[in-house]
Design a protein around this motif. Sequence first.
Motif, PDB file in Angstrom:
ATOM      1  N   MET A   1      -2.468  -0.829  12.885  1.00  0.00           N
ATOM      2  CA  MET A   1      -2.568  -1.461  11.766  1.00  0.00           C
ATOM      3  C   MET A   1      -1.214  -1.511  10.836  1.00  0.00           C
ATOM      4  O   MET A   1      -0.552  -0.510  11.044  1.00  0.00           O
ATOM      5  CB  MET A   1      -3.598  -0.643  10.934  1.00  0.00           C
ATOM      6  CG  MET A   1      -3.732  -1.109   9.430  1.00  0.00           C
ATOM      7  SD  MET A   1      -4.898  -0.023   8.525  1.00  0.00           S
ATOM      8  CE  MET A   1      -6.296  -0.291   9.353  1.00  0.00           C
ATOM      9  N   ALA A   2      -0.999  -2.507  10.442  1.00  0.00           N
ATOM     10  CA  ALA A   2       0.512  -2.725   9.683  1.00  0.00           C
ATOM     11  C   ALA A   2       0.327  -1.794   8.354  1.00  0.00           C
ATOM     12  O   ALA A   2      -0.657  -1.837   7.836  1.00  0.00           O
ATOM     13  CB  ALA A   2       0.635  -4.131   9.553  1.00  0.00           C
ATOM     14  N   ARG A   3       1.392  -1.290   8.239  1.00  0.00           N
ATOM     15  CA  ARG A   3       1.467  -0.430   6.807  1.00  0.00           C
ATOM     16  C   ARG A   3       1.551  -1.565   5.734  1.00  0.00           C
ATOM     17  O   ARG A   3       2.284  -2.420   5.728  1.00  0.00           O
ATOM     18  CB  ARG A   3       2.750   0.108   6.908  1.00  0.00           C
ATOM     19  CG  ARG A   3       3.025   0.941   5.808  1.00  0.00           C
ATOM     20  CD  ARG A   3       4.412   1.997   5.761  1.00  0.00           C
ATOM     21  NE  ARG A   3       4.184   2.836   6.801  1.00  0.00           N
ATOM     22  CZ  ARG A   3       5.128   3.594   7.199  1.00  0.00           C
ATOM     23  NH1 ARG A   3       6.294   3.916   6.447  1.00  0.00           N
ATOM     24  NH2 ARG A   3       4.995   4.468   8.182  1.00  0.00           N
ATOM     25  N   LYS A   4       0.671  -1.073   4.823  1.00  0.00           N
ATOM     26  CA  LYS A   4       0.353  -1.710   3.553  1.00  0.00           C
ATOM     27  C   LYS A   4       1.592  -1.542   2.476  1.00  0.00           C
ATOM     28  O   LYS A   4       1.924  -0.330   2.286  1.00  0.00           O
ATOM     29  CB  LYS A   4      -0.985  -1.535   2.803  1.00  0.00           C
ATOM     30  CG  LYS A   4      -1.949  -1.864   3.702  1.00  0.00           C
ATOM     31  CD  LYS A   4      -2.280  -3.280   4.031  1.00  0.00           C
ATOM     32  CE  LYS A   4      -3.518  -3.801   4.675  1.00  0.00           C
ATOM     33  NZ  LYS A   4      -4.510  -2.839   4.568  1.00  0.00           N
ATOM     34  N   LEU A   5       2.114  -2.534   1.790  1.00  0.00           N
ATOM     35  CA  LEU A   5       3.006  -2.374   0.728  1.00  0.00           C
ATOM     36  C   LEU A   5       2.365  -2.191  -0.728  1.00  0.00           C
ATOM     37  O   LEU A   5       1.763  -3.250  -0.894  1.00  0.00           O
ATOM     38  CB  LEU A   5       3.844  -3.655   0.682  1.00  0.00           C
ATOM     39  CG  LEU A   5       4.942  -3.666   2.287  1.00  0.00           C
ATOM     40  CD1 LEU A   5       5.657  -4.714   2.141  1.00  0.00           C
ATOM     41  CD2 LEU A   5       5.310  -2.461   2.528  1.00  0.00           C
ATOM     42  N   VAL A   6       2.529  -1.225  -1.145  1.00  0.00           N
ATOM     43  CA  VAL A   6       2.245  -0.915  -2.466  1.00  0.00           C
ATOM     44  C   VAL A   6       2.905  -0.949  -3.680  1.00  0.00           C
ATOM     45  O   VAL A   6       4.166  -0.516  -3.556  1.00  0.00           O
ATOM     46  CB  VAL A   6       1.402   0.559  -2.570  1.00  0.00           C
ATOM     47  CG1 VAL A   6       0.732   0.690  -3.857  1.00  0.00           C
ATOM     48  CG2 VAL A   6       0.377   0.718  -1.450  1.00  0.00           C
ATOM     49  N   ALA A   7       2.719  -1.473  -4.781  1.00  0.00           N
ATOM     50  CA  ALA A   7       3.624  -1.569  -6.138  1.00  0.00           C
ATOM     51  C   ALA A   7       2.677  -0.614  -7.227  1.00  0.00           C
ATOM     52  O   ALA A   7       1.233  -0.647  -7.297  1.00  0.00           O
ATOM     53  CB  ALA A   7       3.582  -2.769  -6.807  1.00  0.00           C
ATOM     54  N   ASP A  85       1.051  -5.741  -0.970  1.00  0.00           N
ATOM     55  CA  ASP A  85      -0.514  -6.184  -0.769  1.00  0.00           C
ATOM     56  C   ASP A  85      -1.513  -5.909  -1.624  1.00  0.00           C
ATOM     57  O   ASP A  85      -2.475  -6.334  -1.851  1.00  0.00           O
ATOM     58  CB  ASP A  85      -0.705  -5.210   0.494  1.00  0.00           C
ATOM     59  CG  ASP A  85       0.070  -5.703   1.656  1.00  0.00           C
ATOM     60  OD1 ASP A  85      -0.226  -6.827   2.139  1.00  0.00           O
ATOM     61  OD2 ASP A  85       0.884  -4.923   2.303  1.00  0.00           O
ATOM     62  N   PHE A  86      -1.272  -4.486  -2.463  1.00  0.00           N
ATOM     63  CA  PHE A  86      -2.193  -4.075  -3.484  1.00  0.00           C
ATOM     64  C   PHE A  86      -1.610  -3.217  -4.536  1.00  0.00           C
ATOM     65  O   PHE A  86      -0.321  -2.759  -4.304  1.00  0.00           O
ATOM     66  CB  PHE A  86      -3.353  -3.483  -2.843  1.00  0.00           C
ATOM     67  CG  PHE A  86      -3.280  -2.272  -2.308  1.00  0.00           C
ATOM     68  CD1 PHE A  86      -3.562  -0.849  -3.136  1.00  0.00           C
ATOM     69  CD2 PHE A  86      -2.870  -1.924  -0.856  1.00  0.00           C
ATOM     70  CE1 PHE A  86      -3.162   0.383  -2.517  1.00  0.00           C
ATOM     71  CE2 PHE A  86      -2.712  -0.846  -0.369  1.00  0.00           C
ATOM     72  CZ  PHE A  86      -2.966   0.364  -1.155  1.00  0.00           C
TER      73      PHE A  86
END
Length: 208
Positions: A1-7, A85-86
């Motif tokens: 699973m690709a790592r999600k980028l978070v703000a 991403d989220f």
Amino acid sequence: MARKLVAVFASGSGSNFEAVVSAVAGDAASPYEVSLLVCDKPGAAAIARAERLGVPVYAVRPKSYPSREAYEADVVRELRARGIDFVVLAGYMRLITATLLDAYPNRILNIHPSLLPAFPGLHAVEQALEYGAKAAGVTVHFVDGGMDSGAIIAQEALAVRDDDTPETLYPRIQAIEHRLYPAVVRAFAEDRVRLDGRRVTVEGGLGL
């Protein structure tokens, strides 16, 4: 699973921001990475935390824009440019408009220091004490267009002591926040959070 980028969005001290970052520090298998702090108060202490943690900062003053929507449109452009991403709200003291909600539908999380729907809005700990509540706690929820009104993902309660004050109760609430929020963010990044109307389930639980 690709790592999600978070703000992470923060307006104040940024303690929950740091908790979410630190929970996966040095974890090569982490399902998420906090790759941006968005701050609407350029003098906030959260910015210093981000600099210490090596997280890029996007600090802008909403009053510099003609409307809340124009401010959020600028933020959305920055989020998209960075492939976010989220979004995770962590002490972000602004109501979100449809501009951001429509850009990240069901992909914005928030944490609140009460057992929602009790005591939404500002000063939730003080509200609970003034009301005489025997239990307080923490809620992590999806963000919608209302005030702390989105579907609830997770909650944890603690007893209010007879001699509690905001100064004694809030640190105990913060201790829960710093443990619960990273667990929810991890589950969301792993696509284990399911939303059905207002009912939310977390596949496999939070492991707490």
